[in-house]
Motif scaffolding. Structure first.
Motif, PDB file in Angstrom:
ATOM      1  N   GLN A  77      45.643 108.178  34.447  1.00 37.78           N
ATOM      2  CA  GLN A  77      45.520 106.835  34.584  1.00 37.78           C
ATOM      3  C   GLN A  77      45.075 106.190  35.937  1.00 37.78           C
ATOM      4  O   GLN A  77      44.817 104.872  36.066  1.00 37.78           O
ATOM      5  CB  GLN A  77      47.021 106.148  34.552  1.00 37.78           C
ATOM      6  CG  GLN A  77      48.006 106.656  35.488  1.00 37.78           C
ATOM      7  CD  GLN A  77      49.337 106.336  35.200  1.00 37.78           C
ATOM      8  OE1 GLN A  77      50.025 106.324  34.031  1.00 37.78           O
ATOM      9  NE2 GLN A  77      50.236 105.810  36.128  1.00 37.78           N
ATOM     10  N   TRP A 102      40.811  94.137  36.422  1.00 36.92           N
ATOM     11  CA  TRP A 102      40.351  95.517  36.129  1.00 36.92           C
ATOM     12  C   TRP A 102      38.949  95.853  36.131  1.00 36.92           C
ATOM     13  O   TRP A 102      38.839  96.660  35.481  1.00 36.92           O
ATOM     14  CB  TRP A 102      41.297  96.248  35.191  1.00 36.92           C
ATOM     15  CG  TRP A 102      41.406  95.439  33.749  1.00 36.92           C
ATOM     16  CD1 TRP A 102      40.240  94.836  33.203  1.00 36.92           C
ATOM     17  CD2 TRP A 102      42.247  95.711  32.650  1.00 36.92           C
ATOM     18  NE1 TRP A 102      40.744  94.504  31.874  1.00 36.92           N
ATOM     19  CE2 TRP A 102      42.127  94.896  31.640  1.00 36.92           C
ATOM     20  CE3 TRP A 102      43.473  96.646  32.697  1.00 36.92           C
ATOM     21  CZ2 TRP A 102      42.702  95.122  30.516  1.00 36.92           C
ATOM     22  CZ3 TRP A 102      43.988  96.725  31.563  1.00 36.92           C
ATOM     23  CH2 TRP A 102      43.661  95.992  30.329  1.00 36.92           C
ATOM     24  N   TYR A 131      53.929  87.839  30.678  1.00 40.25           N
ATOM     25  CA  TYR A 131      52.686  88.516  30.511  1.00 40.25           C
ATOM     26  C   TYR A 131      51.456  86.998  30.551  1.00 40.25           C
ATOM     27  O   TYR A 131      50.218  87.398  31.262  1.00 40.25           O
ATOM     28  CB  TYR A 131      52.593  89.041  29.251  1.00 40.25           C
ATOM     29  CG  TYR A 131      51.160  89.797  29.015  1.00 40.25           C
ATOM     30  CD1 TYR A 131      50.794  90.970  29.852  1.00 40.25           C
ATOM     31  CD2 TYR A 131      50.008  89.427  28.163  1.00 40.25           C
ATOM     32  CE1 TYR A 131      49.704  91.684  29.656  1.00 40.25           C
ATOM     33  CE2 TYR A 131      48.833  90.121  27.915  1.00 40.25           C
ATOM     34  CZ  TYR A 131      48.721  91.303  28.560  1.00 40.25           C
ATOM     35  OH  TYR A 131      47.707  91.838  28.465  1.00 40.25           O
ATOM     36  N   ASP A 148      55.577 101.860  32.975  1.00 34.74           N
ATOM     37  CA  ASP A 148      55.985 100.433  33.003  1.00 34.74           C
ATOM     38  C   ASP A 148      55.800  99.795  31.459  1.00 34.74           C
ATOM     39  O   ASP A 148      56.444  98.909  30.760  1.00 34.74           O
ATOM     40  CB  ASP A 148      54.779  99.771  33.560  1.00 34.74           C
ATOM     41  CG  ASP A 148      54.883  99.693  34.981  1.00 34.74           C
ATOM     42  OD1 ASP A 148      56.057 100.428  35.461  1.00 34.74           O
ATOM     43  OD2 ASP A 148      54.049  99.370  35.719  1.00 34.74           O
ATOM     44  N   GLU A 200      46.057 100.416  29.443  1.00 35.41           N
ATOM     45  CA  GLU A 200      46.632  99.411  29.494  1.00 35.41           C
ATOM     46  C   GLU A 200      47.657  99.008  30.520  1.00 35.41           C
ATOM     47  O   GLU A 200      47.896  97.861  31.186  1.00 35.41           O
ATOM     48  CB  GLU A 200      47.674  99.091  28.230  1.00 35.41           C
ATOM     49  CG  GLU A 200      46.780  98.514  27.130  1.00 35.41           C
ATOM     50  CD  GLU A 200      46.645  97.266  27.158  1.00 35.41           C
ATOM     51  OE1 GLU A 200      47.216  96.273  26.908  1.00 35.41           O
ATOM     52  OE2 GLU A 200      45.496  96.759  27.520  1.00 35.41           O
ATOM     53  N   GLY A 201      48.051 100.180  31.215  1.00 35.41           N
ATOM     54  CA  GLY A 201      49.118 100.155  32.396  1.00 35.41           C
ATOM     55  C   GLY A 201      49.747 101.645  32.289  1.00 35.41           C
ATOM     56  O   GLY A 201      49.648 102.410  31.726  1.00 35.41           O
TER      57      GLY A 201
END
Length: 273
Positions: free
Chosen positions: A134, A230, A167, A145, A140-141
């Motif tokens: 990651q 990102w 969100y 989490d 996505e994260g």
């Protein structure tokens, strides 16, 4: 004045999808993301229907479509999309997927290929949500989490409201939302019951469409629009996985709503090339 037609298409026995359609010309089809509805694409529907046959879909168990305990996964959503396109006699369409709506697009490609696709616009979604690398991959994260969000929030309606609210404020929109705007965003999501949202969340996170993303970029013109938060990671990742994909950067995850004019311009520029 834009004339918007709403209709229902049966994709399984007793399962209907709600469709909005306006305009004439080359078709462009918008697919919303996780638990969201046709309402989020109203600016695009008004804008693109001036020059295109513009279609917006409520996936099963979203918005005005049938709420069902069956098929709440992106494999089924890809099949549903094919049935919608067939029922509407849509050929050589531009498919626009947002967030988990991109998974629907990639699943359609996995099942049916790209022969009936003219081009793709993929909005802010990695083709594989989770990775053990990651720190290198666009994901996505962090796994912990996302697991925490699944277990803490998608167990009851209150949790779903809290999850979407956080969100929306933290990832979707860059400016401060009014109370009315935030309530509207949350209301769109809450049309999907929490127990179905949990199924969709898991299905999305465990999907892997890297091969389809690569194939699509090599087969048809493809534009990916990523959020600013990102952009560097996403751009670097896509350059390796699907180097023929054009990449643009804009706003937050909900950029086509917050920055609708600029988003529409980017898509128009892509379609005209």
């Amino acid at each position: 004045m834009t004339v918007i037609k709403g209709t229902y298409i049966e994709v399984d026995p007793a399962v209907e999808l709600f469709i909005q359609e306006a305009g004439d010309g080359d078709p462009i089809v918008f697919i919303p993301g996780f638990t969201f509805t046709t309402e989020v694409f109203q600016e695009q529907l008004r804008h693109f229907s001036k020059t295109h046959r513009t279609i917006v879909v409520d996936p099963r168990s979203h918005g005005k479509s049938t709420m069902t305990l069956h098929g709440n996964d992106y494999v089924t959503h890809g099949t549903d999309l094919a049935k919608v396109l067939e029922a509407l006699d849509v050929r050589n369409a531009t498919l626009v997927g947002w967030s988990f709506g991109c998974l629907t697009v990639w699943e359609y490609i996995r099942q049916f290929g790209t022969d009936h696709i003219k081009s793709l616009v993929l909005v802010d979604m990695p083709p594989k949500s989770l990775s053990l690398q990651q720190d290198q991959d666009w994901v996505e994260g962090p796994l912990d989490d996302l697991a925490g969000a699944y277990n803490a929030y998608l167990r009851n309606p209150q949790g779903q409201r809290e999850f979407i609210s956080a969100y929306a404020k933290g990832v979707m929109v860059q400016r401060e939302l009014t109370e009315e705007e935030l309530n509207w965003i949350v209301e769109q999501s809450m049309q999907t019951p929490y127990y179905i949202a949990a199924n969709l969340f898991a299905s999305g996170l465990f999907s892997d469409y890297r091969e389809e993303a690569k194939l699509a970029s090599e087969s048809v013109p493809t534009l990916t629009i990523v959020a600013e938060h990102w952009a560097e990671t996403a751009t670097s990742y896509l350059q390796k996985l699907a180097p023929k994909t054009a990449v643009q950067v804009l706003g937050g995850h909900f950029m086509f709503w917050e920055h609708s004019q600029r988003f529409n311009e980017l898509v128009e520029e892509f379609l005209s090339t």
